[in-house]
Scaffold this motif. Structure first.
Motif, PDB file in Angstrom:
ATOM      1  N   ALA A 111       2.514   4.547  -8.455  1.00 36.03           N
ATOM      2  CA  ALA A 111       2.820   4.729  -7.030  1.00 36.03           C
ATOM      3  C   ALA A 111       3.605   3.545  -6.466  1.00 36.03           C
ATOM      4  O   ALA A 111       4.441   3.717  -5.577  1.00 36.03           O
ATOM      5  CB  ALA A 111       1.525   4.921  -6.245  1.00 36.03           C
ATOM      6  N   ASN A 112       3.347   2.339  -6.970  1.00 36.83           N
ATOM      7  CA  ASN A 112       4.058   1.163  -6.481  1.00 36.83           C
ATOM      8  C   ASN A 112       5.533   1.225  -6.869  1.00 36.83           C
ATOM      9  O   ASN A 112       6.420   0.881  -6.062  1.00 36.83           O
ATOM     10  CB  ASN A 112       3.397  -0.093  -7.050  1.00 36.83           C
ATOM     11  N   TYR A 168      -0.045  -0.840 -10.951  1.00 33.68           N
ATOM     12  CA  TYR A 168      -0.156  -0.919  -9.501  1.00 33.68           C
ATOM     13  C   TYR A 168      -0.042   0.488  -8.899  1.00 33.68           C
ATOM     14  O   TYR A 168       1.053   1.010  -8.677  1.00 33.68           O
ATOM     15  CB  TYR A 168       0.919  -1.829  -8.907  1.00 33.68           C
ATOM     16  N   GLY A 169      -1.190   1.096  -8.701  1.00 30.91           N
ATOM     17  CA  GLY A 169      -1.218   2.452  -8.168  1.00 30.91           C
ATOM     18  C   GLY A 169      -0.870   3.493  -9.209  1.00 30.91           C
ATOM     19  O   GLY A 169      -0.604   4.643  -8.871  1.00 30.91           O
ATOM     20  N   ARG A 174       0.841  -1.198   0.000  1.00 33.13           N
ATOM     21  CA  ARG A 174       0.000   0.000   0.000  1.00 33.13           C
ATOM     22  C   ARG A 174       0.874   1.245   0.000  1.00 33.13           C
ATOM     23  O   ARG A 174       1.746   1.406   0.842  1.00 33.13           O
ATOM     24  CB  ARG A 174      -0.919  -0.031   1.220  1.00 33.13           C
ATOM     25  N   ALA A 175       0.623   2.108  -0.988  1.00 35.91           N
ATOM     26  CA  ALA A 175       1.507   3.252  -1.208  1.00 35.91           C
ATOM     27  C   ALA A 175       0.950   4.566  -0.686  1.00 35.91           C
ATOM     28  O   ALA A 175       1.617   5.595  -0.773  1.00 35.91           O
ATOM     29  CB  ALA A 175       1.810   3.387  -2.700  1.00 35.91           C
ATOM     30  N   GLY A 176      -0.275   4.562  -0.155  1.00 34.64           N
ATOM     31  CA  GLY A 176      -0.852   5.793   0.373  1.00 34.64           C
ATOM     32  C   GLY A 176      -0.132   6.258   1.621  1.00 34.64           C
ATOM     33  O   GLY A 176       0.622   5.509   2.242  1.00 34.64           O
ATOM     34  N   PRO A 177      -0.348   7.500   2.016  1.00 35.09           N
ATOM     35  CA  PRO A 177       0.331   8.036   3.201  1.00 35.09           C
ATOM     36  C   PRO A 177      -0.150   7.377   4.485  1.00 35.09           C
ATOM     37  O   PRO A 177      -1.260   6.852   4.548  1.00 35.09           O
ATOM     38  CB  PRO A 177      -0.033   9.525   3.165  1.00 35.09           C
ATOM     39  N   GLY A 178       0.716   7.372   5.497  1.00 35.60           N
ATOM     40  CA  GLY A 178       0.318   6.859   6.789  1.00 35.60           C
ATOM     41  C   GLY A 178       1.035   5.571   7.172  1.00 35.60           C
ATOM     42  O   GLY A 178       1.979   5.142   6.512  1.00 35.60           O
ATOM     43  N   LEU A 221       7.180   3.698  -4.598  1.00 29.11           N
ATOM     44  CA  LEU A 221       7.341   3.126  -3.263  1.00 29.11           C
ATOM     45  C   LEU A 221       8.582   2.244  -3.196  1.00 29.11           C
ATOM     46  O   LEU A 221       9.381   2.328  -2.254  1.00 29.11           O
ATOM     47  CB  LEU A 221       6.097   2.312  -2.895  1.00 29.11           C
ATOM     48  N   SER A 275       4.665  -0.983   4.326  1.00 28.10           N
ATOM     49  CA  SER A 275       5.042  -1.437   2.989  1.00 28.10           C
ATOM     50  C   SER A 275       6.536  -1.232   2.739  1.00 28.10           C
ATOM     51  O   SER A 275       7.198  -2.091   2.143  1.00 28.10           O
ATOM     52  CB  SER A 275       4.231  -0.680   1.929  1.00 28.10           C
ATOM     53  N   ARG A 335       1.785   2.752   4.581  1.00 29.28           N
ATOM     54  CA  ARG A 335       2.930   2.979   3.691  1.00 29.28           C
ATOM     55  C   ARG A 335       4.242   2.618   4.399  1.00 29.28           C
ATOM     56  O   ARG A 335       5.125   1.988   3.803  1.00 29.28           O
ATOM     57  CB  ARG A 335       2.972   4.433   3.229  1.00 29.28           C
TER      58      ARG A 335
END
Length: 279
Positions: A60-61, A56-57, A25-29, A64, A35, A32
């Protein structure tokens, strides 16, 4: 004793049990951060093949993985895929292997991964609206320019693989395949005959209660999990198979990597082989 390594394209050595980054998962928080830890732990455990994709995103993947792992360890291969674009269609994506689109996605991947050359680039899906020669010709041009080292395909038939090999050197094929899902057995056979790496996606899949019971029985005998047995079977099944199980959890990652150390007996392999008609 099964071989633990494979030479992709005849010249790039990787450990056969890789890691699929799709679930990271590449979202903030906190997700991430977890990940990033999982990706780094994979390399610590000796994984040298990591699979990602533009899809993948939508980049974003790839970003990451670069944040987690760049500068990359010697011998680490990060393979990516192009040929899928975001869309308003129900699935949220569409084929797009027009030469300009492929070139654009490759340029973005180079920037996101922070590399000058993608060591293994796979066509995520053959675009039915674009002549195959145009799709693969675009990737071959990128290869000639030094931006791509090796080219692979994903979700292809034996016939499509054969046509592609008339245009490019195919280094890898990534199709859905597992102990309990052997639809693409003919493609695996073609890859084995040609020495082409076969990267099964969704390498651990459920089956009928009867098949699951057999799998659980073998796992119990080995003191392992059914998922570990499924991965070990893949490694025994063919020397060209490079499984890329994915997870977002460090504990699950460590369990998957440990599967490379499982040795199945001839009797256990026979029981598992016979599950092909029970998936």
């Amino acid at each position: 004793m099964t071989s633990t390594t494979f030479r992709i394209g005849g010249d790039l050595d990787v450990r056969r049990l890789g890691f699929g980054a799709m679930r990271l998962r590449a979202g903030p928080g906190p997700a991430r951060e977890e990940s990033l830890h999982v990706a780094r732990r994979a390399v610590e455990l000796g994984v040298t093949l990591i699979d990602t994709a533009h899809m993948y995103g939508w980049g974003a993947n790839e970003e990451l993985l670069a944040e987690a792992l760049h500068p990359y360890a010697d011998g680490l291969l990060i393979a990516t895929k192009v040929g899928i674009a975001r869309s308003a269609e129900p699935d949220g994506w569409r084929h797009d292997a027009r030469p300009d689109a492929l070139r654009g996605q490759v340029e973005h991947a180079l920037r996101r991964l922070r590399v000058e050359r993608i060591e293994l680039l796979q066509l995520h899906r053959i675009d039915p609206r674009v002549p195959l020669a145009e799709q693969l010709g675009a990737l071959r041009e990128l290869q000639a320019e030094g931006k791509v080292a090796r080219i692979g395909l994903s979700e292809v038939t034996v016939a499509e693989l054969g046509r592609a090999r008339e245009i490019i050197d195919v280094a890898a094929v990534q199709n859905r395949y597992s102990l309990l899902d052997r639809e693409h057995e003919p493609v695996l056979a073609a890859c084995e005959a040609a020495g082409i790496a076969f990267l099964p996606w969704r390498p651990v899949a459920g089956g009928t209660p009867g098949a699951s019971a057999v799998l659980a029985g073998v796992a119990s005998e080995l003191g392992a999990t059914p998922a570990q047995v499924s991965l070990a079977w893949l490694l025994h099944r063919s020397p060209v198979i490079l499984p890329i199980p994915g997870t977002a959890r460090k504990e699950h990652l460590e369990e998957n990597v440990a599967a490379a150390g499982l040795e199945l007996t001839p009797a256990q392999l026979d029981r598992l082989d016979r599950l092909s008609g029970q998936a």
